[in-house]
Design an enzyme around this catalytic site. Sequence first.
Site, PDB file in Angstrom:
ATOM      1  N   CYS A   1       0.825  -1.213   0.000  1.00  0.00           N
ATOM      2  CA  CYS A   1       0.000   0.000   0.000  1.00  0.00           C
ATOM      3  C   CYS A   1       0.856   1.259   0.000  1.00  0.00           C
ATOM      4  O   CYS A   1       0.434   2.307  -0.504  1.00  0.00           O
ATOM      5  CB  CYS A   1      -0.958  -0.008   1.179  1.00  0.00           C
TER       6      CYS A   1
ATOM      7  N   HIS B   1      -1.059   0.837   7.459  1.00  0.00           N
ATOM      8  CA  HIS B   1      -1.647   0.913   6.123  1.00  0.00           C
ATOM      9  C   HIS B   1      -1.633   2.339   5.603  1.00  0.00           C
ATOM     10  O   HIS B   1      -1.830   3.288   6.364  1.00  0.00           O
ATOM     11  CB  HIS B   1      -3.089   0.392   6.183  1.00  0.00           C
TER      12      HIS B   1
END
EC number: 3.4.19.12
Length: 785
Positions: free
Chosen positions: A322, A742
């Site tokens: 990510c 994330h």
Amino acid sequence: MSCSHIDTISTLPPPRLSQAVHREECTQCFDNQDLPAGIDVCLVCFNGGCLDNERRHAQNHVQKSGHKFTLNIKRKVKPSAQRAESEEPPAKMTKLAIVEEREEDKYDQFTVVKCWLCDREKGLEVPEASSNPGVKSLVDGVLQSLSSARQSEVKAWEEEIVPCEHTLTLEQLQTGPIPQSGLAHCNACDLKENLWLCLTCGSLGCGRQQYGGLGGNGHGLAHFESTGHAVSVKLGTITAEGEADIYCYVCNDAKQDPELARHLSTFGINVQTLTKTEKSMTELQIEHNLKYDFSLVGEDGQALEPVFGPGLTGLANLGNSCYMASVLQTIFSLPAFQKRYNDLAVNHARACTVSLPADCVECQMHKVADGLLSGRYSHPANYAASPHQTPTVSSSDPLQHASPTPVFQTGIRPAGFKTLIGKGHEEFSTMKQQDSEEFFTHLLTVLRRDMHKFKDRSEQDATTIFSYALEQRLQCNDCKKVRYRNDTMDSVSVAVPAKEKSKDAEGKIEYEDVLLTSCLDALLSPEALEYSCPSCQKNVHALKQTKFASFPETLVVHAKKFQLVNWVPTKLGEEEFPAEAAEAAPGLPEFNAAAMAQLEGMGFPTVRCQKALLATGNSDPEAAMEWLFAHMEDPDIDDPIPIPGPGGSSAGPEPSPEQVAMLADMGFTPAQAKKALRETSGNAERAVEWLFNHPDDTGEEAAPAPSTSSAPPTLPGSTAVPARYKLKAFISHKGPSVHSGHYVAHIRVSDDQWVLFNDEKVVKADAESVRDLKRLAYLYVFEKI
């Protein structure tokens, strides 16, 4: 029409075990084997090419390479195939590994050999080739090989966990069996999971908060800090085979304990009676980063609306990718990158001199640009229309949604891009989570090195939109003399002071909001530091002040979340240091005084600080500090720096022809390569950095410059003021550190509309979430207006 070349095809060797076979998708676009046309795999070099009527990547490869035989591969999911996802990951792993799934269990596969000698336009399908034993062996070799994407994935996931000196020399204190009640919860709190047993004394403490929200108050770490007992085992991960999560606090890493069963028996624990009940740290990290989601629910409780169309394509999470996805979405939202790597690079494939597109940075950048911007791959996961049909986007609304029920994209998989960009890098070549700001910097470096090969062309270097100059002014508090230097930068890092606001009932600290402008003000304010003044010939206090000497077209602000100290008021009055006093030592370059002071203040020896600054551009103390940590074990780390001889050449040995040739292959002249290697003691990696930090140095010996003043150097960016910017995008982060958790990107697509790019999920961002996450952003991207 039959083919007369079957005997020639049958003599082609199958792929070697180490050879990449690009049979899943085209190496120049994201068309793949699941589309009706399938993929043509070259039977000589195993490049994968699409059969699209416009792009014709398979045919172009045949024409350029002269390889005339391909294997067309198509794949369809079996009606009965179900992807079973086990809730419980496999048992303890000491090595992360990905095993190739058996495609025959899930897919019906269709193959046919094609001869392009018989049909130069489309390739003649040769179904009778399947009955030839030699051809059949070749085809089986292609189908049974580890695909290129899976091969790089397996290699990147490999992480050997080995013993360390602390586990091998572990000494246990005399202690008896620990009663069952003593293993029920942490000694210092009531936590009953994420418990770590000290293998020295048997103390049981909770771990730090882990991936996925697993609680922890860090009492195991506190025990180590108070006792020095370094090795602990995580209860719940111990198996009957004597395996478990072992952590060494001194090494600050996961380790093995070959004598774990014996060490546990000291406390009356018999591993043969134990069953694994908790997920290991490795399993938690993999699971967490594959499933971690930012909220996809708006402030009204309704699911956010998926959107589709050009520029609205998701990037599938490859596992901890990510950080890369958020950066790619952001840079390809900028017109300069859209023009450079989509519009101008569209014809690059025909002229590309790299034998395999998978090894060409330009090809892979265009592939990603085309994948994200074309809209061909931006459609719901259950999209039933023609795979090459682009979803229609209303001219009145730049965002197109599929239905009231959220159906997200599958996203394109930039596996080949990640493999190439991370090649040779100790961090970005792995499947671990990385820092998005570090990846942004690394990507710019890779692109600039690649652009150096095209210096004779007129292509625009898109990375220049980020470049600007920071002026560093240093004034001695004693003699009041000053020195100036300009440093070229691509992003501005600002410290975010942690101002404690309150604590909740559980003791969690809440912090006050800090204005981004105040962080910039702090950066531009004077800073007091200790300095060895060349004019006073002694250690003095000095004031360092930073200001913008020029402004970039696109300003990237990196928010560093730590406390700032030592900001002091400015003082006026200046006289320049004499030029003859600027030498750090005879023959050595002038070292950035502020950076040297900061590094030496951290306890690093002077020679190490100097080497780190030489290797990283002589300006950024953080980059130098990272270099120091990465080179602590270098055998020559404390050796004196070679003194340059007459003409600026180093007194070190003459660079080897192999090293010079390697740098010459990157587009540098032999003279530049030799000088860079001499300046960096023959270290090829540092030589590359030196070359890019000295772009105007030809490497040739030059006569002394005349004493007359010359025109000032051209600064990157613009000096026009006022410089006004508007926020275009920001990258947010959730998690305990930049190397876990994330990343997502929010991008402004119109004056009043933002889109959230969360890996493959692309949705309209509601105003409330934009306001909240804008406050927590890690990277801000502003466009000049």
